[in-house]
Design an enzyme around this catalytic site. Structure first.
Site, PDB file in Angstrom:
ATOM      1  N   TYR A   1       0.832  -1.212   0.000  1.00 29.03           N
ATOM      2  CA  TYR A   1       0.000   0.000   0.000  1.00 29.03           C
ATOM      3  C   TYR A   1       0.870   1.267   0.000  1.00 29.03           C
ATOM      4  O   TYR A   1       0.607   2.222  -0.730  1.00 29.03           O
ATOM      5  CB  TYR A   1      -0.893  -0.065   1.237  1.00 29.03           C
ATOM      6  CG  TYR A   1      -1.947   0.995   1.355  1.00 29.03           C
ATOM      7  CD1 TYR A   1      -3.115   0.931   0.600  1.00 29.03           C
ATOM      8  CD2 TYR A   1      -1.785   2.045   2.260  1.00 29.03           C
ATOM      9  CE1 TYR A   1      -4.100   1.904   0.748  1.00 29.03           C
ATOM     10  CE2 TYR A   1      -2.776   3.008   2.404  1.00 29.03           C
ATOM     11  CZ  TYR A   1      -3.928   2.933   1.647  1.00 29.03           C
ATOM     12  OH  TYR A   1      -4.891   3.891   1.793  1.00 29.03           O
TER      13      TYR A   1
ATOM     14  N   LYS B   1       1.011   4.153  -2.773  1.00 26.04           N
ATOM     15  CA  LYS B   1       0.585   5.512  -2.458  1.00 26.04           C
ATOM     16  C   LYS B   1       1.683   6.537  -2.703  1.00 26.04           C
ATOM     17  O   LYS B   1       1.400   7.690  -3.037  1.00 26.04           O
ATOM     18  CB  LYS B   1       0.071   5.584  -1.021  1.00 26.04           C
ATOM     19  CG  LYS B   1      -1.258   4.824  -0.809  1.00 26.04           C
ATOM     20  CD  LYS B   1      -2.334   5.271  -1.784  1.00 26.04           C
ATOM     21  CE  LYS B   1      -3.731   4.922  -1.323  1.00 26.04           C
ATOM     22  NZ  LYS B   1      -4.752   5.276  -2.334  1.00 26.04           N
TER      23      LYS B   1
HETATM   24  P1  NAI Z   1     -13.607   2.159   0.890  1.00 31.28           P
HETATM   25  O1  NAI Z   1     -13.261   0.721   0.931  1.00 31.28           O
HETATM   26  O2  NAI Z   1     -14.827   2.606   1.622  1.00 31.28           O
HETATM   27  O3  NAI Z   1     -13.737   2.668  -0.612  1.00 31.28           O
HETATM   28  C1  NAI Z   1     -12.938   2.195  -1.657  1.00 31.28           C
HETATM   29  C2  NAI Z   1     -13.851   1.886  -2.807  1.00 31.28           C
HETATM   30  O4  NAI Z   1     -13.086   1.482  -3.951  1.00 31.28           O
HETATM   31  C3  NAI Z   1     -14.805   0.739  -2.507  1.00 31.28           C
HETATM   32  O5  NAI Z   1     -16.155   1.163  -2.672  1.00 31.28           O
HETATM   33  C4  NAI Z   1     -14.421  -0.358  -3.491  1.00 31.28           C
HETATM   34  O6  NAI Z   1     -15.502  -1.140  -3.931  1.00 31.28           O
HETATM   35  C5  NAI Z   1     -13.795   0.449  -4.613  1.00 31.28           C
HETATM   36  N1  NAI Z   1     -12.864  -0.332  -5.442  1.00 31.28           N
HETATM   37  C6  NAI Z   1     -11.901  -1.170  -5.003  1.00 31.28           C
HETATM   38  N2  NAI Z   1     -11.257  -1.725  -6.034  1.00 31.28           N
HETATM   39  C7  NAI Z   1     -11.832  -1.219  -7.155  1.00 31.28           C
HETATM   40  C8  NAI Z   1     -11.576  -1.421  -8.545  1.00 31.28           C
HETATM   41  N3  NAI Z   1     -10.613  -2.264  -8.970  1.00 31.28           N
HETATM   42  N4  NAI Z   1     -12.330  -0.722  -9.443  1.00 31.28           N
HETATM   43  C9  NAI Z   1     -13.305   0.111  -9.023  1.00 31.28           C
HETATM   44  N5  NAI Z   1     -13.592   0.310  -7.715  1.00 31.28           N
HETATM   45  C10 NAI Z   1     -12.857  -0.345  -6.797  1.00 31.28           C
HETATM   46  O7  NAI Z   1     -12.332   2.949   1.456  1.00 31.28           O
HETATM   47  P2  NAI Z   1     -12.046   4.512   1.628  1.00 31.28           P
HETATM   48  O8  NAI Z   1     -11.455   4.695   2.956  1.00 31.28           O
HETATM   49  O9  NAI Z   1     -13.201   5.326   1.233  1.00 31.28           O
HETATM   50  O10 NAI Z   1     -10.855   4.689   0.577  1.00 31.28           O
HETATM   51  C11 NAI Z   1     -10.891   5.539  -0.560  1.00 31.28           C
HETATM   52  C12 NAI Z   1      -9.476   5.875  -0.970  1.00 31.28           C
HETATM   53  O11 NAI Z   1      -8.856   6.653   0.055  1.00 31.28           O
HETATM   54  C13 NAI Z   1      -8.589   4.659  -1.186  1.00 31.28           C
HETATM   55  O12 NAI Z   1      -7.732   4.900  -2.270  1.00 31.28           O
HETATM   56  C14 NAI Z   1      -7.805   4.585   0.104  1.00 31.28           C
HETATM   57  O13 NAI Z   1      -6.592   3.903  -0.052  1.00 31.28           O
HETATM   58  C15 NAI Z   1      -7.623   6.064   0.396  1.00 31.28           C
HETATM   59  N6  NAI Z   1      -7.288   6.366   1.769  1.00 31.28           N
HETATM   60  C16 NAI Z   1      -8.221   6.245   2.758  1.00 31.28           C
HETATM   61  C17 NAI Z   1      -7.881   6.577   4.057  1.00 31.28           C
HETATM   62  C18 NAI Z   1      -8.875   6.564   5.153  1.00 31.28           C
HETATM   63  O14 NAI Z   1      -8.524   7.042   6.257  1.00 31.28           O
HETATM   64  N7  NAI Z   1     -10.080   6.080   4.944  1.00 31.28           N
HETATM   65  C19 NAI Z   1      -6.500   6.974   4.414  1.00 31.28           C
HETATM   66  C20 NAI Z   1      -5.620   7.120   3.288  1.00 31.28           C
HETATM   67  C21 NAI Z   1      -6.016   6.801   2.023  1.00 31.28           C
END
Ligand code: NAI
Length: 298
Positions: free
Chosen positions: A166, A170
C-alpha cells in the site's frame, strides 16, 4: 465571493460506492457536476464484485436533483478504465474531472506479504489511477482543460508497518501526480493528490471509536472539490486532509554538503550537515532539483 460550482462539468469518481469516493461524488453532484459513479463493488481486499454500491449512490444523487450514472468497471484493467471514461462521454458528452479514489487493502508484514498481495494492491491504486487518467487524458488535451485528483496516503508518504504494498502504491501516486501535472500544464490540465484520513470501512477497525463523528469522509471531500475546480491554483501538489484540517505536504531537499573527491570518511565526518533540513529546497520538477546540484558545483 460566489460559491464554487461545477455546472457544465463532468466528473468521474472511481471507487465511489463507499466511503470517501461516495462523499466526493455526492458533493460534486450537489455543486452541479454530472458524475460517473464508478465502483466495482467488491470486498475491502478487492475480491468479489457487485453493481449495488454504485447504483445506490446514483439513486441518492438523482433523488437530490443531481445527475449521475453508475459504472461497475474495474479500474485496474485497460478495458475497465476505458469503459469508465466512455460512460462519461456516452452519458454526458465530455470528461473534465477524474478523481482516482478506488482502493483496496491487503496488509501483511513485509516478510509475510505474498507477491500476489503486493501486485493486487499496486494494480488497483497505481495501475488503476494511471489507466483511468490515461483514458481521460486525450479528451482533456483536446478541450484544453482537465483536473485530476489522485488519492495518496500518509502510509505512503511516511511509511507504515504492515503496508509495504500500500505504501509503495501511495508514494507511486505522488510521482504520477507530479508528472501528469508537468505534462498536462500546457493543456490546462492540473493534477494534485490528497493524503486523507477518514472513518470508512477501510479504517473503522483501526481508528478509535470517538473519531467516527469527527473524521467523516465529507470533511475530506471539500478539498477534493477545490482541487477539481476550475479555479484550483496549483498542480503537482500533495495535501494531507482529515477532520477538517488541510496541510501541504512537500518533498524537500536539504541544503546539502559538498566536497570534490568526496570520500566515505567525508560522509561520516559531515553527517550532521548532510542531514540538515534548513534552508530546504522544494523543487517543482527534476530540472529544478538538478539545477540546484549543478549550481552547487559552480
Ligand atoms: P472504501 O473501501 O470505503 O472505498 C474504496 C472503494 O473502492 C470501494 O467502494 C471499493 O468497492 C472500490 N474499489 C476497489 N477496487 C476497485 C476497482 N478495482 N475498481 C473500481 N472500484 C474499486 O475505502 P475509503 O477509505 O473510502 O478509501 C478511498 C481511498 O482513500 C482509497 O484509495 C484509500 O486507499 C484512500 N485512503 C483512505 C484513508 C482513510 O482514512 N479512509 C486513508 C488514506 C487513504
Amino acid at each position: 465571493m460566489a460559491d464554487l460550482r461545477f455546472d457544465g462539468k463532468v466528473a468521474v469518481v472511481t471507487g465511489a460506492g463507499h466511503g470517501l469516493g461516495r462523499a466526493h461524488a455526492l458533493l460534486l453532484a450537489e455543486r452541479g457536476a454530472k458524475v460517473v459513479v464508478n465502483d466495482l463493488g467488491g470486498a475491502l481486499d478487492g475480491t468479489g464484485a457487485s453493481a449495488g454500491p454504485a447504483d445506490e449512490v446514483v439513486e441518492v444523487i438523482t433523488k437530490n436533483g443531481g445527475e449521475a450514472v453508475a459504472n461497475a468497471d474495474n479500474v485496474a484493467t485497460p478495458e475497465g478504465a476505458e469503459g469508465i471514461v466512455r460512460a462519461a462521454l456516452d452519458a454526458f458528452g465530455r470528461i473534465d474531472i477524474v478523481v482516482n479514489n478506488a482502493g483496496i487493502l491487503r496488509d501483511k508484514s513485509f516478510g509475510k506479504m505474498s507477491v500476489e498481495d503486493f501486485d493486487a494492491v499496486l494494480a488497483v491504486h497505481v495501475r488503476g489511477s494511471y489507466l483511468v487518467s490515461r483514458a481521460a487524458f486525450p479528451h482533456m488535451k483536446e478541450q484544453a482543460y482537465g483536473r485530476v485528483v489522485n488519492t495518496s496516503s500518509p502510509a505512503g508518504l511516511f511509511g507504515n508497518f504492515g503496508q509495504a504494498n500500500y505504501a509503495t502504491a501511495k508514494m507511486g501516486l505522488v510521482g504520477l501526480t507530479k508528472t501528469i501535472g508537468i505534462e498536462g500544464a500546457r493543456a490546462n490540465i492540473k493534477a494534485n493528490a490528497i493524503a486523507p484520513v477518514a472513518w470508512t470501512r477501510m479504517t473503522e477497525s483501526l481508528l478509535p471509536a470517538e473519531f467516527e463523528s469527527k473524521l467523516t469522509p465529507e470533511r475530506v471531500s471539500a478539498l477534493v472539490a477545490f482541487l477539481a475546480h476550475e479555479s484550483c491554483p496549483v498542480s503537482g501538489e500533495v495535501f494531507s486532509v482529515g477532520g477538517g484540517r488541510v496541510a501541504r505536504v512537500f518533498v524537500a531537499e536539504g541544503p546539502g554538503w559538498r566536497k570534490e573527491d568526496l570520500t566515505v570518511e567525508d560522509i561520516r565526518d559531515n553527517w550532521d550537515s548532510i542531514m540538515a533540513e534548513q534552508p530546504y529546497l522544494t523543487p517543482v520538477a527534476l530540472g529544478e532539483q538538478a539545477n540546484a546540484s549543478l549550481r552547487a558545483m559552480l
